[in-house]
Scaffold this active site. Structure first.
Site, PDB file in Angstrom:
ATOM      1  N   THR A  17      42.960  60.758  82.933  1.00 53.43           N
ATOM      2  CA  THR A  17      43.716  60.979  81.697  1.00 53.43           C
ATOM      3  C   THR A  17      44.498  59.748  81.263  1.00 53.43           C
ATOM      4  OG1 THR A  17      45.546  61.918  82.976  1.00 53.43           O
ATOM      5  CG2 THR A  17      43.920  63.454  82.094  1.00 53.43           C
ATOM      6  N   GLY A  18      44.523  58.681  82.080  1.00 53.89           N
ATOM      7  CA  GLY A  18      45.135  57.423  81.652  1.00 53.89           C
ATOM      8  C   GLY A  18      44.211  56.665  80.724  1.00 53.89           C
ATOM      9  N   GLU A  20      42.728  53.610  80.848  1.00 55.45           N
ATOM     10  CA  GLU A  20      41.533  53.015  81.449  1.00 55.45           C
ATOM     11  C   GLU A  20      40.580  54.099  81.937  1.00 55.45           C
ATOM     12  OE1 GLU A  20      40.610  49.564  81.800  1.00 55.45           O
ATOM     13  OE2 GLU A  20      42.068  49.646  80.171  1.00 55.45           O
ATOM     14  N   GLU A 102      43.000  46.763  90.364  1.00 51.69           N
ATOM     15  CA  GLU A 102      43.331  45.453  90.909  1.00 51.69           C
ATOM     16  C   GLU A 102      44.846  45.340  91.075  1.00 51.69           C
ATOM     17  OE1 GLU A 102      42.763  41.995  88.367  1.00 51.69           O
ATOM     18  OE2 GLU A 102      42.559  43.302  86.625  1.00 51.69           O
ATOM     19  N   TYR A 164      27.631  41.074  86.014  1.00 53.87           N
ATOM     20  CA  TYR A 164      27.098  41.393  84.681  1.00 53.87           C
ATOM     21  C   TYR A 164      26.125  40.317  84.221  1.00 53.87           C
ATOM     22  CZ  TYR A 164      31.636  43.821  84.883  1.00 53.87           C
ATOM     23  OH  TYR A 164      32.725  44.547  85.279  1.00 53.87           O
ATOM     24  N   GLU A 212      31.914  33.819  96.782  1.00 51.02           N
ATOM     25  CA  GLU A 212      32.864  32.878  96.193  1.00 51.02           C
ATOM     26  C   GLU A 212      33.699  32.273  97.312  1.00 51.02           C
ATOM     27  OE1 GLU A 212      35.070  35.284  93.434  1.00 51.02           O
ATOM     28  OE2 GLU A 212      36.344  36.138  94.981  1.00 51.02           O
ATOM     29  N   HIS A 250      40.256  35.751  92.076  1.00 44.90           N
ATOM     30  CA  HIS A 250      40.546  36.805  93.037  1.00 44.90           C
ATOM     31  C   HIS A 250      41.567  36.355  94.068  1.00 44.90           C
ATOM     32  CE1 HIS A 250      36.401  38.599  92.037  1.00 44.90           C
ATOM     33  NE2 HIS A 250      37.323  39.386  91.540  1.00 44.90           N
TER      34      HIS A 250
END
Length: 295
Positions: A17-18, A20, A102, A164, A212, A250
């Site tokens: 319900t937020g 995001e 995050e 992506y 990475e 990150h």
């Protein structure tokens, strides 16, 4: 066939319900994923309408699972509440818990990652990750569903945006499953976990691994590949130009001395026969050559 997620997966969204949660639940539903419930404390009994699909909201994960048969949770909960949300999902014995949030304190992540590992029932992906997608079957997280198709390439990546890009560049071949494992210092599912699952998946022919700078996950993955991989693997390591001692992107992407450098990771992967691209596009081209040779 796919790993971790398939067309039978029933997804509940913690924090649906937020803002995001609402936005990405809509995207998951449009991609064909079976989102069967939302979980927001004190909002149980409500429902949210997504273009004619009504998704019920429950007060707890256990209630949602009992009522809907949900076996996957996707977490869009603010960082300070995330640990409690993850612990609740593990306590309810959810099979797969995907933590998108995050900015979760590392101390909190250590606690819930260990809890998941010790549970024997819950696979945890993330935190700080884009999720997992099996194109044409299901989508748990924020990975765009319209940039590729179902195919026979497996993908595991620390980076969301590079996930992506790789999916888009190889869209003519398509993917069995793509997993964004997240780039925090402490995560649940690792490169090795995904490599093992993709190696065992009969509908995955080749694997792209994106790493990475920071830590030694890629070096450990290289050791696993040497001893266990029969399928071709191509790799890319982000961060060749990163200055020593500076956190890049990150939280886990930091180089300390010679440890964790992109060059060290590339050397380890190439030493076990993994072809490593200098750019994401070159990496995609290496995979393209492999897939064409497999035809």
């Amino acid at each position: 066939m796919s790993i971790f997620l398939n067309s039978n997966s029933k997804i509940l969204v913690q924090g649906m319900t937020g803002s995001e949660g609402t936005k990405h639940t809509s995207r998951m539903l449009k991609s064909g994923a079976k989102v069967v419930a939302g979980v927001t404390p004190n909002k149980g009994g409500q429902s949210v309408d997504y273009d004619g699909t009504s998704v019920p909201v429950f007060n707890s994960v256990a209630e949602a699972m009992a009522a809907t048969g949900a076996n996957v949770s996707v977490i869009f909960v603010p960082p300070k509440f995330a640990k409690a949300a993850v612990m609740e999902a593990i306590s309810a014995k959810i099979e797969l818990c995907v933590v998108i949030t995050e900015g979760i304190p590392v101390h909190d992540s250590v606690i819930f990652v260990n809890e998941a590992l010790n549970s024997g029932t819950t696979r945890l992906i993330g935190p700080n990750c884009p999720g997992v997608i099996s194109p044409g079957e299901s989508n748990a997280g924020i990975i765009p569903a319209d940039i590729t198709k179902k195919g026979r390439i497996g993908l595991v990546s620390k980076s969301g945006t590079l996930t992506y890009q790789m999916m888009y560049e190889l869209r003519d071949f398509g993917f069995s499953t793509a997993v964004g494992i997240g780039g925090d210092p402490v995560i649940g599912t690792t490169h090795i976990d995904c490599l093992k699952a993709l190696e065992e998946d009969p509908e995955t022919d080749a694997i792209v691994m994106i790493g990475e700078i920071g830590g030694d996950a890629e070096e450990r993955a290289a050791a696993f590949i040497k001893d266990n991989a029969t399928k071709p693997v191509v790799g890319y390591v982000a961060g060749f130009t990163a200055p020593e001692g500076k956190t890049m992107g990150h939280a886990g992407a930091i180089v300390s001395g010679s440890a964790g450098t992109a060059q060290a990771k590339q050397d380890a992967l190439e030493a076990v026969g993994v072809k490593v691209g200098k750019t994401p596009s070159q990496t995609a081209e290496l995979m393209r050559q492999i897939m064409n040779n497999l035809k």
